[in-house]
Design a protein around this motif. Structure first.
Motif, PDB file in Angstrom:
ATOM      1  N   ASN A 192       5.445 -11.115 -13.462  1.00 61.16           N
ATOM      2  CA  ASN A 192       4.561 -12.230 -13.128  1.00 61.16           C
ATOM      3  C   ASN A 192       5.180 -13.519 -13.639  1.00 61.16           C
ATOM      4  OD1 ASN A 192       4.200 -11.964 -15.864  1.00 61.16           O
ATOM      5  ND2 ASN A 192       1.982 -11.715 -15.818  1.00 61.16           N
ATOM      6  N   ASP A 193       4.377 -14.589 -13.702  1.00 62.87           N
ATOM      7  CA  ASP A 193       4.856 -15.898 -14.163  1.00 62.87           C
ATOM      8  C   ASP A 193       6.092 -16.304 -13.362  1.00 62.87           C
ATOM      9  OD1 ASP A 193       4.996 -18.219 -15.657  1.00 62.87           O
ATOM     10  OD2 ASP A 193       6.105 -17.298 -17.302  1.00 62.87           O
ATOM     11  N   ASN A 194       5.931 -16.275 -12.019  1.00 59.34           N
ATOM     12  CA  ASN A 194       7.039 -16.566 -11.096  1.00 59.34           C
ATOM     13  C   ASN A 194       8.239 -15.660 -11.366  1.00 59.34           C
ATOM     14  OD1 ASN A 194       5.761 -18.660  -9.587  1.00 59.34           O
ATOM     15  ND2 ASN A 194       6.072 -20.031 -11.328  1.00 59.34           N
ATOM     16  N   SER A 195       7.915 -14.402 -11.685  1.00 61.14           N
ATOM     17  CA  SER A 195       8.888 -13.333 -11.932  1.00 61.14           C
ATOM     18  C   SER A 195       9.793 -13.621 -13.133  1.00 61.14           C
ATOM     19  CB  SER A 195       9.750 -13.074 -10.684  1.00 61.14           C
ATOM     20  OG  SER A 195      10.284 -11.766 -10.722  1.00 61.14           O
ATOM     21  N   ARG A 196       9.303 -14.439 -14.067  1.00 63.15           N
ATOM     22  CA  ARG A 196      10.072 -14.710 -15.280  1.00 63.15           C
ATOM     23  C   ARG A 196       9.659 -13.818 -16.437  1.00 63.15           C
ATOM     24  NH1 ARG A 196       9.166 -20.318 -13.701  1.00 63.15           N
ATOM     25  NH2 ARG A 196       7.393 -20.350 -15.138  1.00 63.15           N
ATOM     26  N   SER A 197       8.510 -13.142 -16.305  1.00 64.85           N
ATOM     27  CA  SER A 197       7.999 -12.305 -17.393  1.00 64.85           C
ATOM     28  C   SER A 197       7.589 -10.943 -16.853  1.00 64.85           C
ATOM     29  CB  SER A 197       6.790 -12.971 -18.063  1.00 64.85           C
ATOM     30  OG  SER A 197       7.097 -14.269 -18.519  1.00 64.85           O
ATOM     31  N   ILE A 198       7.573  -9.962 -17.750  1.00 61.40           N
ATOM     32  CA  ILE A 198       7.093  -8.622 -17.394  1.00 61.40           C
ATOM     33  C   ILE A 198       5.575  -8.613 -17.471  1.00 61.40           C
ATOM     34  CG2 ILE A 198       7.121  -6.174 -17.992  1.00 61.40           C
ATOM     35  CD1 ILE A 198       9.876  -6.599 -19.215  1.00 61.40           C
ATOM     36  N   ASP A 199       4.925  -8.209 -16.393  1.00 63.46           N
ATOM     37  CA  ASP A 199       3.472  -8.103 -16.375  1.00 63.46           C
ATOM     38  C   ASP A 199       3.031  -6.774 -16.980  1.00 63.46           C
ATOM     39  OD1 ASP A 199       0.775  -8.397 -15.869  1.00 63.46           O
ATOM     40  OD2 ASP A 199       0.934  -7.827 -13.771  1.00 63.46           O
ATOM     41  N   ARG A 200       3.564  -5.670 -16.416  1.00 60.04           N
ATOM     42  CA  ARG A 200       3.213  -4.362 -16.961  1.00 60.04           C
ATOM     43  C   ARG A 200       4.247  -3.329 -16.572  1.00 60.04           C
ATOM     44  NH1 ARG A 200      -1.204  -3.135 -12.618  1.00 60.04           N
ATOM     45  NH2 ARG A 200      -0.473  -1.220 -11.673  1.00 60.04           N
ATOM     46  N   MET A 201       4.301  -2.262 -17.384  1.00 61.11           N
ATOM     47  CA  MET A 201       5.095  -1.077 -17.099  1.00 61.11           C
ATOM     48  C   MET A 201       4.161   0.120 -17.214  1.00 61.11           C
ATOM     49  SD  MET A 201       8.602  -1.955 -19.207  1.00 61.11           S
ATOM     50  CE  MET A 201       7.692  -2.310 -20.728  1.00 61.11           C
ATOM     51  N   SER A 202       4.234   1.026 -16.243  1.00 64.60           N
ATOM     52  CA  SER A 202       3.282   2.134 -16.212  1.00 64.60           C
ATOM     53  C   SER A 202       3.993   3.442 -15.879  1.00 64.60           C
ATOM     54  CB  SER A 202       2.188   1.887 -15.160  1.00 64.60           C
ATOM     55  OG  SER A 202       1.609   0.623 -15.294  1.00 64.60           O
ATOM     56  N   ILE A 203       3.409   4.535 -16.379  1.00 62.94           N
ATOM     57  CA  ILE A 203       3.808   5.879 -15.980  1.00 62.94           C
ATOM     58  C   ILE A 203       2.529   6.660 -15.698  1.00 62.94           C
ATOM     59  CG2 ILE A 203       6.005   5.932 -17.230  1.00 62.94           C
ATOM     60  CD1 ILE A 203       4.573   7.498 -19.439  1.00 62.94           C
ATOM     61  N   GLY A 204       2.622   7.651 -14.813  1.00 66.36           N
ATOM     62  CA  GLY A 204       1.417   8.391 -14.494  1.00 66.36           C
ATOM     63  C   GLY A 204       1.691   9.640 -13.700  1.00 66.36           C
ATOM     64  N   VAL A 205       0.614  10.342 -13.394  1.00 61.63           N
ATOM     65  CA  VAL A 205       0.675  11.565 -12.609  1.00 61.63           C
ATOM     66  C   VAL A 205      -0.377  11.461 -11.514  1.00 61.63           C
ATOM     67  CG1 VAL A 205      -0.922  12.743 -14.196  1.00 61.63           C
ATOM     68  CG2 VAL A 205       0.552  14.094 -12.692  1.00 61.63           C
ATOM     69  N   LYS A 206      -0.080  12.013 -10.339  1.00 61.69           N
ATOM     70  CA  LYS A 206      -1.027  11.964  -9.229  1.00 61.69           C
ATOM     71  C   LYS A 206      -0.849  13.183  -8.346  1.00 61.69           C
ATOM     72  CE  LYS A 206       2.029   9.134  -6.296  1.00 61.69           C
ATOM     73  NZ  LYS A 206       2.122   7.868  -5.502  1.00 61.69           N
ATOM     74  N   GLY A 207      -1.877  13.445  -7.540  1.00 59.81           N
ATOM     75  CA  GLY A 207      -1.834  14.582  -6.628  1.00 59.81           C
ATOM     76  C   GLY A 207      -2.660  14.309  -5.390  1.00 59.81           C
ATOM     77  N   ASP A 208      -2.283  14.934  -4.288  1.00 54.96           N
ATOM     78  CA  ASP A 208      -2.996  14.804  -3.022  1.00 54.96           C
ATOM     79  C   ASP A 208      -3.320  16.196  -2.484  1.00 54.96           C
ATOM     80  OD1 ASP A 208      -3.015  11.920  -2.613  1.00 54.96           O
ATOM     81  OD2 ASP A 208      -0.844  12.114  -2.401  1.00 54.96           O
ATOM     82  N   LEU A 209      -4.503  16.326  -1.918  1.00 55.92           N
ATOM     83  CA  LEU A 209      -4.962  17.583  -1.359  1.00 55.92           C
ATOM     84  C   LEU A 209      -5.391  17.351   0.079  1.00 55.92           C
ATOM     85  CD1 LEU A 209      -5.731  20.583  -1.827  1.00 55.92           C
ATOM     86  CD2 LEU A 209      -8.001  19.783  -2.539  1.00 55.92           C
ATOM     87  N   SER A 210      -4.802  18.102   1.003  1.00 54.77           N
ATOM     88  CA  SER A 210      -5.111  17.956   2.425  1.00 54.77           C
ATOM     89  C   SER A 210      -6.194  18.949   2.815  1.00 54.77           C
ATOM     90  CB  SER A 210      -3.852  18.176   3.268  1.00 54.77           C
ATOM     91  OG  SER A 210      -4.135  18.043   4.633  1.00 54.77           O
ATOM     92  N   PHE A 211      -7.341  18.436   3.297  1.00 58.92           N
ATOM     93  CA  PHE A 211      -8.446  19.292   3.709  1.00 58.92           C
ATOM     94  C   PHE A 211      -8.346  19.679   5.182  1.00 58.92           C
ATOM     95  CE2 PHE A 211     -10.257  17.205  -0.041  1.00 58.92           C
ATOM     96  CZ  PHE A 211     -10.775  18.314  -0.704  1.00 58.92           C
ATOM     97  N   THR A 212      -8.122  18.690   6.026  1.00 59.29           N
ATOM     98  CA  THR A 212      -7.979  18.923   7.465  1.00 59.29           C
ATOM     99  C   THR A 212      -6.852  18.042   7.978  1.00 59.29           C
ATOM    100  OG1 THR A 212      -9.481  17.157   8.193  1.00 59.29           O
ATOM    101  CG2 THR A 212     -10.492  19.267   7.580  1.00 59.29           C
ATOM    102  N   HIS A 213      -6.648  18.074   9.294  1.00 59.25           N
ATOM    103  CA  HIS A 213      -5.598  17.249   9.886  1.00 59.25           C
ATOM    104  C   HIS A 213      -5.980  15.766   9.907  1.00 59.25           C
ATOM    105  CE1 HIS A 213      -8.377  17.937  13.231  1.00 59.25           C
ATOM    106  NE2 HIS A 213      -7.900  16.827  13.765  1.00 59.25           N
TER     107      HIS A 213
END
Length: 215
Positions: A51-72
């Motif tokens: 952020n700050d016109n790309s002069r500063s780091i706004d955030r750094m993140s790590i995570g886990v996610k999942g998707d489940l398909s029920f139908t088409h």
């Protein structure tokens, strides 16, 4: 006649009383590695935002996610992110949990999807003194997919609605995106996009790039 004059005068005064919003520019980088299990997937992701016109780091993140398909035409998902926000002089760790459902429709080579996400962000007790937030995010996306082409143009609009707040419930942000997916290989793709945000106190222009690997 006098009533109309008072009415228009009130509109002018209200418009002038509104505080001007700040504007900013940033670059968002996302990385995800997903494991396909039949029509479903689970994996890890990371984020690096400026952020700050790309002069500063706004955030750094790590995570886990999942998707489940029920139908088409319907899939659901859930995820968790540990976000490290960089403030002057200190860092702030926030936890974010979400669940979502996403129906989609095919019309010729166009794909329409309407994602509904419930998102809870937990704030620590730090200098910001902020309370936990609960957002309802709606995203409508249209993409064009031609199997013979590697490029997939897309556009979407997303709203953020804050509720459960003791002060007020309202729309806090709208996002408008134009971009494209580019399939590098059968298991790798890159998404490049530009995003405009209309927030309650800040408007932003974001250039983003994300990379996804499927195992």
């Amino acid at each position: 006649m006098q009533t109309q004059q008072y009415f228009f005068l009130g509109i002018v005064l209200a418009a002038n009383a509104r505080e001007p919003k700040e504007t900013d520019f940033g670059v968002w980088n996302d990385l995800s590695v997903m494991k396909r299990i039949r029509a479903n997937s689970i994996g890890l992701f990371g984020e690096f935002y400026t952020n700050d016109n790309s002069r500063s780091i706004d955030r750094m993140s790590i995570g886990v996610k999942g998707d489940l398909s029920f139908t088409h035409w319907l899939k659901a998902g859930a995820g968790y992110a540990l976000m490290n926000f960089i403030h002057p002089g200190y860092n702030e760790l926030r936890d974010r949990i979400y669940v979502q459902a996403e129906p989609f429709w095919h019309l010729s080579k166009f794909i329409f999807s309407f994602r509904q996400r419930m998102q809870l962000t937990l704030y620590p007790q730090t200098q910001t003194n902020a309370s936990n937030t609960f957002h309802w995010r709606n995203r409508l996306e249209v993409s064009y997919r031609n199997p013979s082409h590697k490029v997939e143009p897309l556009a979407d609009i997303e709203s953020w609605y804050l509720f459960g707040n003791s002060i007020a419930t309202h729309f806090t942000e709208f996002r408008f995106i134009l971009g494209a997916n580019y399939r590098l290989t059968k298991y790798q793709k890159v998404k490049c996009y530009g995003m405009l945000t209309d927030g309650t106190i800040l408007d932003r222009f974001i250039l983003g790039i994300s990379y996804e690997l499927q195992l």
